[in-house]
Structure formats: C-alpha cells, structure tokens
Design a protein around this motif. Structure first.
Motif, mmCIF file in Angstrom:
data_model
loop_
_atom_site.group_PDB
_atom_site.id
_atom_site.type_symbol
_atom_site.label_atom_id
_atom_site.label_comp_id
_atom_site.label_asym_id
_atom_site.label_seq_id
_atom_site.Cartn_x
_atom_site.Cartn_y
_atom_site.Cartn_z
ATOM 1 N N VAL A 1 0.828 -1.197 0.000
ATOM 2 C CA VAL A 1 0.000 0.000 0.000
ATOM 3 C C VAL A 1 0.867 1.254 0.000
ATOM 4 N N LEU A 2 1.942 1.222 0.749
ATOM 5 C CA LEU A 2 2.817 2.383 0.860
ATOM 6 C C LEU A 2 3.550 2.650 -0.454
ATOM 7 N N PRO A 3 3.853 3.912 -0.741
ATOM 8 C CA PRO A 3 4.622 4.240 -1.954
ATOM 9 C C PRO A 3 6.088 3.872 -1.776
ATOM 10 N N GLN B 1 0.998 -2.899 7.528
ATOM 11 C CA GLN B 1 -0.347 -2.606 8.009
ATOM 12 C C GLN B 1 -0.312 -1.948 9.385
ATOM 13 N N SER B 2 0.624 -2.354 10.218
ATOM 14 C CA SER B 2 0.754 -1.760 11.553
ATOM 15 C C SER B 2 1.163 -0.295 11.463
ATOM 16 N N VAL B 3 2.098 0.001 10.582
ATOM 17 C CA VAL B 3 2.566 1.377 10.417
ATOM 18 C C VAL B 3 1.461 2.259 9.846
ATOM 19 N N LEU B 4 0.688 1.727 8.919
ATOM 20 C CA LEU B 4 -0.398 2.498 8.306
ATOM 21 C C LEU B 4 -1.408 2.974 9.348
ATOM 22 N N ARG B 5 -1.636 2.170 10.364
ATOM 23 C CA ARG B 5 -2.612 2.532 11.401
ATOM 24 C C ARG B 5 -2.143 3.715 12.240
ATOM 25 N N LEU B 6 -0.862 4.009 12.181
ATOM 26 C CA LEU B 6 -0.280 5.004 13.074
ATOM 27 C C LEU B 6 0.047 6.331 12.385
ATOM 28 N N LEU B 7 0.157 6.328 11.078
ATOM 29 C CA LEU B 7 0.643 7.506 10.357
ATOM 30 C C LEU B 7 -0.217 8.747 10.570
ATOM 31 N N HIS B 8 -1.520 8.584 10.692
ATOM 32 C CA HIS B 8 -2.404 9.747 10.815
ATOM 33 C C HIS B 8 -2.151 10.536 12.092
ATOM 34 N N GLY C 1 3.790 14.902 10.069
ATOM 35 C CA GLY C 1 5.033 15.087 9.319
ATOM 36 C C GLY C 1 5.770 13.798 9.012
ATOM 37 N N LEU C 2 5.271 12.692 9.518
ATOM 38 C CA LEU C 2 5.956 11.410 9.352
ATOM 39 C C LEU C 2 5.601 10.783 8.009
ATOM 40 N N MET C 3 6.624 10.408 7.250
ATOM 41 C CA MET C 3 6.437 9.764 5.951
ATOM 42 C C MET C 3 6.927 8.323 6.023
ATOM 43 N N ALA C 4 6.224 7.439 5.352
ATOM 44 C CA ALA C 4 6.599 6.024 5.324
ATOM 45 C C ALA C 4 6.592 5.541 3.886
ATOM 46 N N GLY C 5 7.607 4.778 3.520
ATOM 47 C CA GLY C 5 7.686 4.247 2.168
ATOM 48 C C GLY C 5 8.580 3.020 2.129
ATOM 49 N N LEU C 6 8.603 2.377 0.986
ATOM 50 C CA LEU C 6 9.378 1.151 0.800
ATOM 51 C C LEU C 6 10.552 1.422 -0.130
ATOM 52 N N THR C 7 11.616 0.674 0.050
ATOM 53 C CA THR C 7 12.764 0.815 -0.831
ATOM 54 C C THR C 7 13.666 -0.404 -0.700
ATOM 55 N N LEU C 8 14.729 -0.409 -1.467
ATOM 56 C CA LEU C 8 15.719 -1.479 -1.411
ATOM 57 C C LEU C 8 16.899 -1.007 -0.572
ATOM 58 N N CYS C 9 17.357 -1.847 0.339
ATOM 59 C CA CYS C 9 18.474 -1.502 1.216
ATOM 60 C C CYS C 9 19.647 -2.437 0.953
ATOM 61 N N LEU D 1 4.249 3.074 18.647
ATOM 62 C CA LEU D 1 4.532 1.989 17.713
ATOM 63 C C LEU D 1 4.607 0.651 18.449
ATOM 64 N N TYR D 2 5.160 0.676 19.641
ATOM 65 C CA TYR D 2 5.252 -0.532 20.470
ATOM 66 C C TYR D 2 3.859 -1.084 20.778
ATOM 67 N N LYS D 3 2.941 -0.210 21.156
ATOM 68 C CA LYS D 3 1.573 -0.642 21.457
ATOM 69 C C LYS D 3 0.873 -1.159 20.194
ATOM 70 N N THR D 4 1.150 -0.508 19.072
ATOM 71 C CA THR D 4 0.564 -0.962 17.805
ATOM 72 C C THR D 4 1.080 -2.352 17.444
ATOM 73 N N PHE D 5 2.373 -2.578 17.655
ATOM 74 C CA PHE D 5 2.962 -3.894 17.398
ATOM 75 C C PHE D 5 2.356 -4.952 18.317
#
Length: 222
Positions: free
Chosen positions: A5-7, A98-105, A109-117, A150-154
């Motif tokens: 879902v994340l960009p 999915q856990s991170v998505l629930r918290l972003l709102h 100012g927090l941005m979340a995305g996927l990439t290759l590391c 984030l800990y509580k969301t996890f």
C-alpha cells in the motif's frame, strides 16, 4: 503475491555495518537494543513476531542506533555526532506495513515508504533486502512518544505483549537472509530506478508527478 500500500522512496539506501557486527548469524539482534532503550528492545522483539526486523534508527536524541549500528550503543563516543530529524528502518513484511499504516495519521510530518536496502561491510556488499523506512524532517521529532505508540501498535498486531521468538532467535542464533518477493524482483527494481533517473523532464511534465516519495537530505546511514 504482495500488495504493498505504501509508496516507494525515490532512491535506494545503504547501511554500512562495522567489520565485527554479526550479520549472517546474530545472537543478540533484539537485546542489543536494550543498551539504548528497553522499549526499543521490546519493539524489536515484536517486529520478529511480524516477520520483520528492526534494523536502524537515527534521531536527535539517540543518534544512530539499532542492530546494524550496535557499535554506537556499545561505545557511546562513536555516537556523539548530532543528528537532526528522524529515520527508522525495518525489514519489510505485510503485517509490519499494516501496523505502520494505522499510526501515520497521528504524526502529520511522518512519511513512510518502501525501498531497497544494501548492507555493506568494508565496501563489500553483504546483502540486499526490501525495507520499510520512516522519515520525519522535524529536527526535534518526539521519538519517545512515537516509539511507545509503535510498540503498542505492534503488541496489538502481534496479539501478544512481548515476543517469544526473540528468545529462540538469540538462544540458537538469528539467521539473516533475504527472500525476494514474487512482485519485487531486485534486478527489476534496479532497472526501474535507472529508467526513472533517465526520464526526461518534458516527459514528467506530460505524465505528471511520479508516485515515489522524495528522500530528504540525510547523512549516510552508518
């Protein structure tokens, strides 16, 4: 099939690990974080429950820490530089996303995305994996509040208050190796990035903005 879902961030990232930091088999991937923050240690354990792993964090208060930067937690002198803003990197999993998505709102100012590391050791490529990276450019981002949230969301996502897997991972050794997702061919990701870099400005004006997030300026992830 993975339906992210994340960009995607508009560039890949590198993590440089110290020569002595264990990677292929690690006997303290979770508890090493307790040197900095007990809550972060618990969060790292719950990440394993969601088929992910906490790899790295950079912030004003903590500096550069995490399993891939444990030298900074063992020897605080190496972690004395001032780091503004906030960056957090996890190995990717659908449950983590999915856990991170629930918290972003809750953090505008927090941005979340996927990439290759790419994981490097002394200029040698050790591994490459898909990661979820969180970034906030606020120099004084409240990391304590975010980590606790984030800990509580996890905990809710994993269905438990603490991790059982972390005990076995550290007793028998946690083995790291990347498994390419069906829809995330690493070679194809690199080709796509190369083509994106070559895209003409005139073409961009016609087709509109790309969906990737722009990675803000940040120091090397070491």
């Amino acid at each position: 099939m993975v339906n992210s879902v994340l960009p995607y961030w508009d560039q890949n990232i590198d993590l440089d690990i110290a020569p002595w930091v264990p990677y292929g088999k690690d006997y303290s991937p979770v508890t090493v974080n307790s040197l900095c923050n007990p809550t972060l240690c618990g969060l790292a354990g719950l990440a394993l429950e969601m088929k992910s792993e906490f790899l790295y964090m950079r912030s004003f208060r903590s500096g550069s820490i995490g399993a891939m930067a444990r030298q900074n937690m063992i020897d605080p002198i190496k972690n004395s530089s001032i780091e503004l803003g906030f960056t957090m990197v996890f190995a990717y999993s659908e449950q983590l996303e999915q856990s991170v998505l629930r918290l972003l709102h809750r953090y505008p100012g927090l941005m979340a995305g996927l990439t290759l590391c790419d994981i490097w050791r002394e200029n040698v490529l050790v591994d490459e994996c898909k990661v979820l990276m969180l970034v906030d450019e606020d120099p004084f981002f409240n990391e304590t509040d975010f980590i606790e949230a984030l800990y509580k969301t996890f905990q809710n996502a994993a269905g438990r208050s603490s991790s059982n897997l972390s005990f076995f991972a550290e007793k028998f050794g946690y083995k790291r190796f990347s498994i390419s997702y069906e829809t995330d061919d690493l070679t194809q990701m690199r080709i796509t990035q190369a083509l994106f870099d070559l895209e003409l400005d005139a073409t961009k004006e016609v087709v509109g903005p790309v969906p990737e997030l722009k990675v803000p300026p940040m120091p090397s992830l070491k």
